[in-house]
Enzyme design. Structure first.
Site, mmCIF file in Angstrom:
data_model
loop_
_atom_site.group_PDB
_atom_site.id
_atom_site.type_symbol
_atom_site.label_atom_id
_atom_site.label_comp_id
_atom_site.label_asym_id
_atom_site.label_seq_id
_atom_site.Cartn_x
_atom_site.Cartn_y
_atom_site.Cartn_z
ATOM 1 N NE ARG A 45 -35.380 -2.536 25.647
ATOM 2 C CZ ARG A 45 -34.926 -3.280 26.081
ATOM 3 N NH1 ARG A 45 -33.614 -2.187 27.045
ATOM 4 N NH2 ARG A 45 -34.851 -4.300 27.144
ATOM 5 C CG HIS A 49 -38.877 -0.628 27.456
ATOM 6 N ND1 HIS A 49 -38.541 -1.892 28.470
ATOM 7 C CD2 HIS A 49 -39.080 -0.929 26.137
ATOM 8 C CE1 HIS A 49 -37.968 -2.745 27.014
ATOM 9 N NE2 HIS A 49 -39.019 -2.046 26.392
ATOM 10 C CG HIS A 172 -35.881 -3.125 17.106
ATOM 11 N ND1 HIS A 172 -36.550 -4.981 17.277
ATOM 12 C CD2 HIS A 172 -35.880 -3.042 18.010
ATOM 13 C CE1 HIS A 172 -37.071 -4.820 18.032
ATOM 14 N NE2 HIS A 172 -36.441 -3.292 19.008
ATOM 15 C CD1 TRP A 188 -27.316 -5.627 16.006
ATOM 16 C CD2 TRP A 188 -27.765 -4.661 13.908
ATOM 17 N NE1 TRP A 188 -28.237 -5.983 15.207
ATOM 18 C CE2 TRP A 188 -28.933 -5.367 14.112
ATOM 19 C CE3 TRP A 188 -28.008 -3.440 12.739
ATOM 20 C CZ2 TRP A 188 -29.928 -5.203 13.350
ATOM 21 C CZ3 TRP A 188 -29.330 -3.857 12.371
ATOM 22 C CH2 TRP A 188 -30.395 -5.062 12.194
HETATM 23 N N1 1LX Z 1 -30.677 -3.424 16.863
HETATM 24 C C1 1LX Z 1 -31.582 -4.587 16.967
HETATM 25 C C2 1LX Z 1 -32.213 -4.517 18.461
HETATM 26 C C3 1LX Z 1 -33.540 -4.997 18.690
HETATM 27 C C4 1LX Z 1 -33.967 -6.294 18.647
HETATM 28 C C5 1LX Z 1 -33.549 -5.976 16.473
HETATM 29 N N2 1LX Z 1 -33.503 -6.408 15.649
HETATM 30 C C6 1LX Z 1 -33.165 -6.413 15.109
HETATM 31 C C7 1LX Z 1 -31.832 -5.658 15.188
HETATM 32 N N3 1LX Z 1 -32.050 -5.598 16.477
#
Ligand code: 1LX
Length: 290
Positions: A45, A49, A172, A188
């Site tokens: 990330r 960014h 993501h 997650w």
């Molecule tokens: N891991 C993650 C970070 C940011 C946004 C996002 N959407 C689905 C999964 N996800």
């Protein structure tokens, strides 16, 4: 503005592999960070960014100047939580003070992607730190609340195709969202420390419920306790994006190849590299065990 990559006098593949190894080893040493999510996703990330401030209008922003090291950029509300990533990399910079911050921040993302079993990312050094006067204003990072039209318009500054946008957002699969940082809530399951195409299969196959989260923001939730931002969900709502979501859900190799290509474009956007500048493909820690 011209961002000319510097020739890395006296530094070669082995020097940058040492930086890679220091980052990779620290990711392993600190694998319990953020409830086992680890630092990898945050390093990805940070590389995003650092690069997403690019503006094709005047070729300003982007990864070249390493300006994320300045509080003015690091305090962008959309970058909340990334101080953990720059704190992680600060001792690495002290160990290798010859590297530029732009090279360090992008190499951090490359290392994380490769160590989390993603594709190999060819990487070129030569970014040069620029001064505080070059720090881009806030407002150049994308907001997560919007729909496909917003997403398509946002990525216009990179000249990315629909296919490139879908591939990029597939990152993501890594990490999660945090109410205290982005105002989204996304625990997650633990396999999202593995770079795979599962973001796309989740997006297509789960039964998503559009709900308000504890911070008052709307997001999509599924029974497995996973989430999607509105801007993620836009990729299945838009028929043109959906074509690529389906391709990547069914073909991890294709996703890896396309992600590698668009990620390189992202972290190099706006930089002029001499054609003699080598592209390094680093070995993972596992590949270096004798
Ligand atoms: N891991 C993650 C970070 C940011 C946004 C996002 N959407 C689905 C999964 N996800």
């Amino acid at each position: 503005i011209v961002h000319l990559a510097r020739k890395e006098e006296g530094k070669d593949y082995n020097d940058f592999q040492k930086v890679y190894n220091a980052i990779a080893q620290k990711i392993r040493d600190k694998k319990d960070y953020d409830d086992g999510t680890g630092y990898g996703p945050k390093l990805v990330r940070l590389s995003w960014h650092s690069s997403a401030t690019y503006d094709k209008k005047d070729n300003s922003g982007g990864s070249y100047g390493g300006t994320f090291r300045y509080p003015k950029e690091a305090t962008d509300p959309l970058s909340k939580g990334l101080s953990d990533a720059t704190d992680f990399l600060a001792p690495i910079y002290d160990q290798f003070p010859w590297i530029s911050h732009g090279d360090l921040y992008t190499l951090g993302g490359v290392t994380a992607i490769q160590e989390l079993h993603g594709p190999k990312i060819p990487w070129r050094p030569g970014r040069v730190d620029t001064g505080e006067e070059s720090v881009p204003d806030h407002g150049r990072l994308p907001e997560p609340f919007w729909n496909a039209d917003y997403v398509r318009k946002y990525y216009d500054k990179f000249n990315f195709t629909d296919q490139e946008v879908v591939a990029l957002i597939g990152a993501h699969i890594l990490g999660k969202t945090h109410l205290k940082n982005s105002g989204y809530d996304g625990p997650w399951d633990d396999d999202t420390n593995i770079f795979s195409n599962e973001f796309f299969s989740n997006l297509l196959k789960e039964d998503w419920k559009y709900e308000k989260n504890a911070a008052g923001n709307m997001q999509y939730d599924a029974k497995k306790g996973i989430m999607m931002l509105p801007s993620d969900y836009a990729l299945r709502q838009d028929p043109k994006y959906l074509v690529y979501v389906k391709k990547y859900a069914n073909d991890q190799d294709l996703f890896f190849e396309d992600f590698k290509n668009v990620y390189v474009k992202l972290i190099e956007r706006g930089i002029t590299f001499d054609e003699s500048c080598p592209r390094y493909v680093f070995k993972t820690i596992d590949e270096q065990q004798d």
